[in-house]
Write an enzyme that holds these catalytic residues in place. Structure first.
Site, PDB file in Angstrom:
ATOM      1  CG  ASP A  97      -2.229   0.663   1.042  1.00 42.35           C
ATOM      2  OD1 ASP A  97      -2.346   1.460   0.096  1.00 42.35           O
ATOM      3  OD2 ASP A  97      -3.150   0.419   1.844  1.00 42.35           O
TER       4      ASP A  97
ATOM      5  CG  ASP B 195      -9.573   2.443  -0.576  1.00 46.76           C
ATOM      6  OD1 ASP B 195      -9.125   1.310  -0.826  1.00 46.76           O
ATOM      7  OD2 ASP B 195      -8.952   3.274   0.109  1.00 46.76           O
TER       8      ASP B 195
END
Ligand code: DGJ
Length: 735
Positions: free
Chosen positions: A475, A545
């Site tokens: 990430d 997301d």
């Protein structure tokens, strides 16, 4: 592919005869004045004019071997247009009155900023063409490199600039390539834009002398603009018309500029973003650019993206044709956020295994003092309260359930509240005596530093070596601010824009080399760092997301304009969705997520027995079609649009023996009937049997068996009613 045999050479005209079935891929006339790449039905040609400029001559549908291409010196237009500005140059230096974006812009030690690049020579070596340009006076040279993929016609271009002088030279701008399109005034640029949670929005503008700049100034690719373009003409559609497309393989600040000049010549230039870029070349030093990939299709945006997907699968994504099918994964993030514990993850793993999940991934929260996003990044040891016995018991459990194990990491970041930052405050990007802006309470480690690079590689290597980890989700959750690199001489500090990204690629490449079975997912607050550079060192990407299945249809439609569906991770999560509160059925969520690489992100502890049965059926169904979704050709039959009630997406296996149609209805708008959907890409002569993806009976009016020609001409017409409905139809060739 073998080079064609040269039959005759005129002054600057070539004739080739194909040797065997293959066309010449890289070829040059004997006098070196015409250079040409042919492949995948595409021809790309450049030529040297009598003044020594290298001119772009042609890029489009394949030309005959003997096509009379030749570079000509343009006549003077007026006193306002000197040669350097009216000659279309393949890669121009900033000098001699150039008014378009330069390939390279330099300042010599004495302040001279006039750089005029002319052809010096070329080399054909196997499938690579290199062309040497040099300044007319000073020992500064540029090497251009070209290869062309013989199947798709995708060209790979890059450039290197070398300082042959005894003094340093400052490079202020450097493109990987400039592409020139046929003269015209009806071009439209299609590009991808967005923000966190709403990535991959499609936009288009007319190409005019008002330059359009797609860029990132964020140190990484960013959510804002993709380093991708597609340029069509006024009539270009999904299925028809010419398209020139391409993408820069770079995961840092970039700039792509698209514009026309006053003679309607359209140029697309892409490379390092000059906004915070300079590289002082020491004597004898060379600076290389990333690769800018680009292609051409005569058959619309759909064919352009299918070509680009095929190219990415074969030549960019690790493993190429041998890359493994993406396993169905479970990810803990939406279920447990930072509250991960050994017992909690084991309970989820048991449930995940029962529904057919193949990889279990523990997301954020497993390390350091990571109870929320305020602390812990940088301290990559297992949190002893959450996992008192380390990760081993959980990993053993996951493996005993028949799944492999994955773990979330964010290696480039550090929280100010961490032991690492307390020990090494100088390791972050910053300018001394200036504020250090935090984003999500974190700072960016300066990967350009060798000690930071080695530290990150070291702990990742140990983590993977000491635990049975098959997969990392990598990430990256903020953009750069105050991107300073104190500690190197001022004239070298802006190298951080390049060295950071190179070291990121180095860590990923080296980690993979040391752990050949390891797979990696790229992620940056969803889809904030997806490009052909990171694609070459990761196996899949977290798309957004935003996991709402309806929003995802638009997101996926945008994503696939540029990138292959096989790397596009799509999770089924809970309803109402966390992002927007929308309620949807499990069936709808699966039909949306099955259009990419499937994952499950729900809180399985909240499911009822019936949910497990439904989900088991869908995951089993996905496994039967995933090779087609991940490796097939994508036809965007009816894209999701705000003014349309339905959308339809079709995947066709490379051998055309299986096809899968997803038809989605987001609002019935007082209609219980949607129009026929004509398939594409099937073999018209084959007979295909059709079935529902979830095993249900075929809807009324859909014949069970018909030819490819029937499905492509008459299509399927299914009655659908309600909001957020969908269906999947599988077509299998029976003969
Ligand atoms: C952002 C990612 O996009 C999410 O999927 C999740 O991994 C969080 N970071 C964790 O902090």
């Amino acid at each position: 592919m073998r080079m064609g045999r040269l039959l005759a050479v005129g002054t600057a005209i070539l004739c080739f005869a194909p040797s065997g079935a293959a066309l010449a891929k890289v070829s040059a006339s004997a006098d070196g004045k015409l250079l040409r790449l042919d492949g995948g039905g595409v021809t790309y040609a450049m030529g040297v004019d009598d003044k020594g400029y290298l001119q772009p001559l042609y890029w489009g549908a394949a030309l005959d071997a003997g096509a009379p291409l030749a570079a000509k010196v343009p006549g003077e237009l007026s006193g306002f247009d000197p040669a350097g500005s009216i000659t279309a140059q393949e890669y121009a230096g900033q000098g001699e009155g150039l008014v378009s974006e330069p390939g390279v812009k330099a300042m010599f030690a004495d302040g001279n900023r006039d750089l005029v690049l002319k052809y010096r020579g070329h080399k054909v070596s196997g499938e690579t063409l290199t062309v040497e340009l040099a300044d007319i006076r000073r020992p500064l040279s540029v090497t251009l490199r070209y290869t062309m993929d013989p199947t798709t016609g995708v060209i790979a271009r890059s450039a290197s600039v070398r300082n042959g002088d005894a003094q340093p030279v400052r490079i202020d701008q450097m493109a990987a390539a400039t592409f020139t399109l046929p003269t015209g005034d009806d071009y439209r640029l299609h590009y991808l834009t967005g923000r966190h949670g709403a990535e991959w929005s499609q936009a288009s503008v007319a190409v005019t002398p008002a330059l359009t700049v797609l860029e990132s100034r964020r140190g990484s690719t960013g959510h804002g603009n993709q380093p991708w373009f597609a340029v069509g003409r006024s009539g270009t559609s999904e299925t028809d018309g010419p398209v020139w497309y391409g993408a820069l393989a770079w995961s840092g600040s970039f700039q792509l500029s698209v514009g026309a000049d006053n003679l309607s010549r359209v140029r697309i230039s892409g490379g390092y973003n000059p906004y915070d870029f300079s590289w002082t070349l020491k004597p004898g030093e060379t600076l290389d650019t990333p690769v800018f990939y680009a292609g051409y299709s005569a058959q619309g945006m759909g064919d352009a993206s299918r070509r680009f997907h095929a190219f990415q699968r074969a030549s960019i994504i690790p493993g190429g044709a041998k890359a493994k099918i993406r396993p169905v994964l479970y990810n803990s993030w939406e279920a447990t956020t930072f509250n991960v514990t050994e017992a909690g993850q084991m309970a989820l793993a048991e449930k995940a295994a029962k529904i057919g999940v193949e990889r279990f991934v523990v997301d954020d929260g497993w390390f350091g003092a990571r109870d929320d996003d305020k602390a812990g990044l940088g301290d990559w040891s297992v949190n002893p309260k959450k996992f008192p016995n380390g990760l081993k018991p959980l990993i053993d459990k996951v493996k005993s359930l028949g799944m492999d194990f994955g773990l979330w990491v964010e290696p480039e970041m550090v929280n100010a509240n961490s032991d690492l930052y307390r020990a090494h405050p100088d390791w972050v990007l910053h300018f001394p005596d200036r504020p250090r802006t935090e984003g999500r309470n974190q700072l960016v480690l300066n990967l350009a530093r060798a000690d930071v690079r080695d530290h990150i590689l070291g702990w990742l290597d140990r983590l993977v070596r000491d635990n049975d980890i098959a997969f990392l989700k990598w990430d990256y959750n903020r953009n750069w601010t105050e991107g300073g690199w104190p500690g190197v001489p001022p004239q070298d500090q802006q190298r951080v824009q390049v060295e950071y990204v190179r070291n990121l690629y180095h860590i990923l490449t080296e980690l993979r080399r040391r752990h050949p079975g390891l797979e990696i997912e790229g992620c940056s607050g969803g889809g904030g760092r997806i490009d052909l550079g990171i694609m070459g060192v990761t196996d899949q990407s977290w798309t957004s997301d935003n996991t709402d299945p309806f929003d995802r249809l638009t997101i996926q439609d945008g994503f696939t304009q540029a990138y292959a569906p096989s790397i596009m991770m799509a999770w089924v999560t809970d309803s109402p969705n966390w992002a927007n509160g929308r309620e949807t059925s499990l069936d709808y969520r699966f039909l949306s997520a099955m259009q990419g690489s499937l994952g499950i992100g729900s809180n399985l502890d909240h499911w009822q027995q019936g949910d497990f049965d439904t989900v088991r059926t869908w995951i089993a169904a996905y496994k039967e079609i995933r090779a087609t979704v991940q490796r097939g050709d994508l036809y965007r039959i009816a894209p999701p649009r705000p003014d349309s009630a339905t959308s339809a997406t079709l995947y066709v296996a490379p051998d055309k023996r299986q096809a899968v149609l997803f038809q989605m209805l987001h609002s019935s708008m007082f209609r219980d009937n949607v129009g026929a959907v004509a398939l594409d890409g099937l073999d018209p002569a084959r007979t295909y049997k059709v079935r529902m993806l979830d095993g249900a009976a075929l809807p009324d009016g859909v014949p069970g068996l018909a030819s490819g020609a029937y499905w492509m001409r008459a299509g399927v017409r299914v009655k659908m009613k309600g909001d957020y409905k969908g269906l999947g139809l599988v077509f299998e060739a029976v003969k």
